[in-house]
Design a protein around this motif. Structure first.
Motif, PDB file in Angstrom:
ATOM      1  N   GLY A   1       0.858  -1.177   0.000  1.00  0.00           N
ATOM      2  CA  GLY A   1       0.000   0.000   0.000  1.00  0.00           C
ATOM      3  C   GLY A   1       0.890   1.221   0.000  1.00  0.00           C
ATOM      4  O   GLY A   1       1.582   1.516  -0.983  1.00  0.00           O
ATOM      5  N   THR A   2       0.912   1.928   1.138  1.00  0.00           N
ATOM      6  CA  THR A   2       1.780   3.111   1.213  1.00  0.00           C
ATOM      7  C   THR A   2       2.988   2.885   2.119  1.00  0.00           C
ATOM      8  O   THR A   2       3.707   3.829   2.457  1.00  0.00           O
ATOM      9  CB  THR A   2       0.975   4.341   1.688  1.00  0.00           C
ATOM     10  N   GLY A   3       3.200   1.646   2.536  1.00  0.00           N
ATOM     11  CA  GLY A   3       4.446   1.303   3.236  1.00  0.00           C
ATOM     12  C   GLY A   3       4.573   1.871   4.640  1.00  0.00           C
ATOM     13  O   GLY A   3       5.680   2.100   5.123  1.00  0.00           O
TER      14      GLY A   3
ATOM     15  N   GLY B   1      -6.097  -1.616  13.481  1.00  0.00           N
ATOM     16  CA  GLY B   1      -6.954  -1.220  14.605  1.00  0.00           C
ATOM     17  C   GLY B   1      -7.002   0.286  14.664  1.00  0.00           C
ATOM     18  O   GLY B   1      -7.446   0.937  13.729  1.00  0.00           O
ATOM     19  N   GLY B   2      -6.503   0.824  15.742  1.00  0.00           N
ATOM     20  CA  GLY B   2      -6.493   2.277  15.875  1.00  0.00           C
ATOM     21  C   GLY B   2      -7.354   2.721  17.020  1.00  0.00           C
ATOM     22  O   GLY B   2      -7.596   1.973  17.961  1.00  0.00           O
ATOM     23  N   ASN B   3      -7.835   3.953  16.899  1.00  0.00           N
ATOM     24  CA  ASN B   3      -8.385   4.598  18.082  1.00  0.00           C
ATOM     25  C   ASN B   3      -9.836   4.255  18.389  1.00  0.00           C
ATOM     26  O   ASN B   3     -10.234   4.250  19.531  1.00  0.00           O
ATOM     27  CB  ASN B   3      -8.252   6.109  17.918  1.00  0.00           C
TER      28      ASN B   3
ATOM     29  N   VAL C   1       7.490  -5.140   8.720  1.00  0.00           N
ATOM     30  CA  VAL C   1       8.290  -5.561   7.552  1.00  0.00           C
ATOM     31  C   VAL C   1       7.462  -6.523   6.686  1.00  0.00           C
ATOM     32  O   VAL C   1       7.932  -7.571   6.258  1.00  0.00           O
ATOM     33  CB  VAL C   1       9.643  -6.189   7.982  1.00  0.00           C
ATOM     34  N   GLY C   2       6.207  -6.136   6.447  1.00  0.00           N
ATOM     35  CA  GLY C   2       5.322  -6.971   5.636  1.00  0.00           C
ATOM     36  C   GLY C   2       5.412  -6.641   4.160  1.00  0.00           C
ATOM     37  O   GLY C   2       5.319  -7.523   3.308  1.00  0.00           O
ATOM     38  N   ALA C   3       5.619  -5.357   3.832  1.00  0.00           N
ATOM     39  CA  ALA C   3       5.583  -4.926   2.429  1.00  0.00           C
ATOM     40  C   ALA C   3       6.988  -4.829   1.837  1.00  0.00           C
ATOM     41  O   ALA C   3       7.235  -4.045   0.927  1.00  0.00           O
ATOM     42  CB  ALA C   3       4.857  -3.587   2.333  1.00  0.00           C
TER      43      ALA C   3
HETATM   44  C1  LIG Z   1       3.036   6.642  12.981  1.00  0.00           C
HETATM   45  C2  LIG Z   1       2.321   5.334  12.757  1.00  0.00           C
HETATM   46  C3  LIG Z   1       1.143   5.087  13.440  1.00  0.00           C
HETATM   47  C4  LIG Z   1       0.467   3.885  13.246  1.00  0.00           C
HETATM   48  N1  LIG Z   1      -0.703   3.668  13.914  1.00  0.00           N
HETATM   49  C5  LIG Z   1      -1.386   2.536  13.724  1.00  0.00           C
HETATM   50  C6  LIG Z   1      -2.610   2.293  14.416  1.00  0.00           C
HETATM   51  O1  LIG Z   1      -3.078   3.116  15.200  1.00  0.00           O
HETATM   52  N2  LIG Z   1      -3.237   1.120  14.188  1.00  0.00           N
HETATM   53  C7  LIG Z   1      -2.749   0.185  13.315  1.00  0.00           C
HETATM   54  O2  LIG Z   1      -3.363  -0.869  13.140  1.00  0.00           O
HETATM   55  N3  LIG Z   1      -1.590   0.393  12.645  1.00  0.00           N
HETATM   56  C8  LIG Z   1      -0.910   1.522  12.825  1.00  0.00           C
HETATM   57  N4  LIG Z   1       0.273   1.735  12.141  1.00  0.00           N
HETATM   58  C9  LIG Z   1       0.774   0.690  11.222  1.00  0.00           C
HETATM   59  C10 LIG Z   1       0.316   0.845   9.741  1.00  0.00           C
HETATM   60  O3  LIG Z   1       0.029   2.185   9.428  1.00  0.00           O
HETATM   61  C11 LIG Z   1      -0.874  -0.054   9.447  1.00  0.00           C
HETATM   62  O4  LIG Z   1      -0.462  -1.404   9.544  1.00  0.00           O
HETATM   63  C12 LIG Z   1      -1.510   0.159   8.061  1.00  0.00           C
HETATM   64  O5  LIG Z   1      -2.701  -0.595   7.993  1.00  0.00           O
HETATM   65  C13 LIG Z   1      -0.595  -0.219   6.909  1.00  0.00           C
HETATM   66  O6  LIG Z   1      -1.146   0.301   5.719  1.00  0.00           O
HETATM   67  P1  LIG Z   1      -0.203   0.559   4.443  1.00  0.00           P
HETATM   68  O7  LIG Z   1      -1.064   0.978   3.327  1.00  0.00           O
HETATM   69  O8  LIG Z   1       0.894   1.466   4.799  1.00  0.00           O
HETATM   70  O9  LIG Z   1       0.336  -0.920   4.201  1.00  0.00           O
HETATM   71  P2  LIG Z   1       1.794  -1.420   3.823  1.00  0.00           P
HETATM   72  O10 LIG Z   1       2.770  -1.062   4.876  1.00  0.00           O
HETATM   73  O11 LIG Z   1       2.112  -1.011   2.449  1.00  0.00           O
HETATM   74  O12 LIG Z   1       1.551  -2.987   3.864  1.00  0.00           O
HETATM   75  C14 LIG Z   1       1.230  -3.644   5.069  1.00  0.00           C
HETATM   76  C15 LIG Z   1       0.923  -5.118   4.788  1.00  0.00           C
HETATM   77  O13 LIG Z   1      -0.260  -5.223   4.006  1.00  0.00           O
HETATM   78  C16 LIG Z   1       0.002  -5.856   2.754  1.00  0.00           C
HETATM   79  N5  LIG Z   1      -0.794  -5.125   1.756  1.00  0.00           N
HETATM   80  C17 LIG Z   1      -0.813  -3.791   1.525  1.00  0.00           C
HETATM   81  N6  LIG Z   1      -1.723  -3.485   0.590  1.00  0.00           N
HETATM   82  C18 LIG Z   1      -2.305  -4.650   0.219  1.00  0.00           C
HETATM   83  C19 LIG Z   1      -3.338  -5.010  -0.691  1.00  0.00           C
HETATM   84  N7  LIG Z   1      -3.971  -4.099  -1.428  1.00  0.00           N
HETATM   85  N8  LIG Z   1      -3.672  -6.314  -0.799  1.00  0.00           N
HETATM   86  C20 LIG Z   1      -3.063  -7.263  -0.047  1.00  0.00           C
HETATM   87  N9  LIG Z   1      -2.075  -6.982   0.816  1.00  0.00           N
HETATM   88  C21 LIG Z   1      -1.711  -5.698   0.955  1.00  0.00           C
HETATM   89  C22 LIG Z   1       1.501  -5.764   2.557  1.00  0.00           C
HETATM   90  O14 LIG Z   1       1.991  -6.841   1.789  1.00  0.00           O
HETATM   91  C23 LIG Z   1       2.003  -5.818   3.985  1.00  0.00           C
HETATM   92  O15 LIG Z   1       2.083  -7.159   4.421  1.00  0.00           O
HETATM   93  C24 LIG Z   1       0.984   2.916  12.341  1.00  0.00           C
HETATM   94  C25 LIG Z   1       2.160   3.178  11.643  1.00  0.00           C
HETATM   95  C26 LIG Z   1       2.828   4.366  11.852  1.00  0.00           C
HETATM   96  C27 LIG Z   1       4.088   4.618  11.080  1.00  0.00           C
END
Ligand SMILES: Cc1cc2nc3c(=O)[nH]c(=O)nc-3n(C[C@H](O)[C@H](O)[C@H](O)COP(=O)(O)OP(=O)(O)OC[C@H]3O[C@@H](n4cnc5c(N)ncnc54)[C@H](O)[C@@H]3O)c2cc1C
Length: 466
Positions: A77-79, A156-158, A84-86
């Motif tokens: 998605g947006t990383g 999850g989240g808030n 370390v999933g993406a």
């Molecule tokens: C400052 C900060 C605060 C955060 N707060 C929270 C919070 O409150 N709650 C929470 O749950 N997380 C939180 N996170 C973690 C993160 O933002 C979440 O896990 C979010 O859901 C990841 O979304 P992403 O688009 O960045 O996914 P990515 O980091 O790009 O990917 C995450 C995982 O999902 C998979 N993926 C992404 N897109 C797809 C798709 N379209 N289809 C299938 N698989 C896909 C990837 O392979 C990877 O395994 C936080 C992170 C930061 C840096």
């Protein structure tokens, strides 16, 4: 079987599917895709190529190509992930969904939205709010993460205390399965009992069982009356112990968030802003919603009384934007103090949270580590951040943290908890997943992965090894 490297023949085929401008092989340009939000350089891997998809058909064609030539596809998605999933830890292609970022439909009458996976969570929230509606998913990273990533990690989240996690906001998903077929899973129904719940299996599977290319999401009427309470406690354990008392009183706040005193001070410094009670206070931030002003006042009074009885020095009505800015930025504030942070996302049943919290404080004292603690306290989900400070020797620090973690995880499982409440397992926690999960459960998970992804193409080496 070893994976095939992305040779010139495969790159040419990828360019034919995605368009030449949507395939990167230049190392410098691929650098941002070598990591997620885990800053530790040990977890960085440069992919062999990065591709940008614009349609589900393109995603399906890429996955079919990967099966034909046998190379890994890592959806992204947006990383902003913290597991370390993406990251292409087994090599291969990072397939970014960030350009599939259109809101396709908002239906006010039936209260649902259809979106592509790359839509930023905050963009969806704001867009539906302009129409008097409400999307309840709300990770702290909402300004930078996207819906596909949220669904893939079951973010999850808030607001999970009242509204549940991301999987509770989803009616249906369109998915490219690991063999390259486009399938529609779930339905826009309030109930169904029609075979296996495949949509829920894909949600939270961190890109290992399917690539989400579209989602139909639940919307609600926008809450008209809400209030943020800030309860300030001299004793952090009193703050955490309040959570169960609020639940037992039958009150259901939207959020109950916790920040400890050193974390509050860290945020103050980072934002150059004074926060209330920061001299020695620990926070519970409690958001409530009501049917009208009177209902809101009644709930606020009841919760205020519980907090005061539980040891809060002060309970104030907080300024919404200011307090949530402070809460949401804590992670960046900690990062400004140290780029090397061991970040825990442990979760236990809510009534066991005080026991976990006490254990965390004991372990921090025993191993003499610098910590910043914030928690989605209303969900039993504690983020323990252990910072490596400039004066710490890296190897010694790592050893200490390793010992602390082992003791912590043993307690988590004794309390009926799990390793991750919301960030996921990814690559970072897979050795722990393999160690702490019931072997029979792990075997079921492996069997599902092998059945759906016989060539082990989709995000291999994440969650567990097959
Ligand atoms: C400052 C900060 C605060 C955060 N707060 C929270 C919070 O409150 N709650 C929470 O749950 N997380 C939180 N996170 C973690 C993160 O933002 C979440 O896990 C979010 O859901 C990841 O979304 P992403 O688009 O960045 O996914 P990515 O980091 O790009 O990917 C995450 C995982 O999902 C998979 N993926 C992404 N897109 C797809 C798709 N379209 N289809 C299938 N698989 C896909 C990837 O392979 C990877 O395994 C936080 C992170 C930061 C840096």
């Amino acid at each position: 079987m070893a994976y095939t490297k992305l040779n010139s023949e495969i790159i040419a085929k990828l360019k034919a599917i995605l368009g030449p401008e949507n395939v990167l092989t230049d190392e410098e340009k691929m650098q941002p895709y070598a990591h997620d939000e885990v800053p530790d350089p040990n977890y960085q891997r440069l992919p062999e190529a990065v591709g940008f998809a614009h349609t589900a058909q393109q995603v399906a064609a890429v996955v079919r190509l990967a099966n034909e030539f046998h190379f890994p596809v890592v959806p992204r998605g947006t990383g902003t992930g913290l597991a370390v999933g993406a990251v292409a830890t087994s090599g291969g292609l990072v397939l970014s969904l960030e350009k599939m970022n259109k809101i396709l439909e908002i239906n006010k009458e039936a209260m649902y939205a259809v979106v592509e996976p790359g839509v930023l969570t905050s963009v969806l929230q704001k867009t539906v709010e302009e129409q008097g509606l409400f999307y309840a998913g709300d990770p702290c990273s909402g300004d930078s993460c996207c819906i596909g990533g949220n669904i893939a990690t079951n973010a999850g989240g808030n607001r999970a205390v009242k509204y549940g996690t991301t999987r509770h906001q989803v009616y249906a998903i369109e998915v490219v399965n690991p063999t390259g077929n486009i399938v529609n899973l779930g339905a826009r129904l309030r109930k169904q009992s029609t075979g296996y719940c495949m949509d829920q299996l894909i949600m939270g599977s961190e890109g290992t069982l399917g690539i989400i290319t579209k989602a139909t999401l639940k919307l609600l009427p926008k809450p008209q009356y809400s209030m943020d309470l800030l309860a300030i406690y001299p004793d952090p354990t009193d703050a955490i112990a309040t959570v169960g008392k609020i639940a037992m009183a039958g009150l259901v706040p939207t959020c109950i968030e916790y920040m400890d005193n050193v974390t509050i001070k860290s945020v103050e410094k980072y934002l150059d802003m004074e926060l209330q009670g920061s001299a020695n206070g620990n926070y519970l931030i409690i958001e409530i919603e009501g049917d009208d002003e009177d209902d809101l006042d009644e709930k606020a009074e009841a919760i205020g009384d519980i907090c005061t009885e539980a040891g809060a020095d002060d309970v104030l009505v907080a300024e919404h934007d200011r307090i949530w800015r402070a809460r949401k930025v804590y992670s960046e504030a900690a990062r400004a103090e140290s780029v090397v942070i061991a970040k825990e996302d442990v979760v236990v049943p809510v009534e066991k949270e005080p026991l976990l919290f006490k254990k965390i404080l004991d372990l921090a004292a025993k191993y003499q580590v610098v910590t910043r603690i914030a928690a989605h306290a209303g969900d039993g989900n504690i983020h323990l951040n252990v910072l490596k400070m400039a004066e710490d020797d890296y190897e010694e620090w790592e050893k200490k943290v390793g010992q602390l973690q082992r003791e912590l995880y043993a307690v988590i499982y004794q309390l009926g908890g799990r390793l991750s409440g919301e960030h996921g397992i990814g690559y970072k926690r897979k050795h722990l997943m393999e160690e702490f999960t019931d072997p029979a459960e792990l075997e079921m998970m492996r069997a599902i992965k092998k059945a759906l992804d016989p060539n082990n193409i989709l995000n291999p080496g994440k969650i567990f090894d097959v």
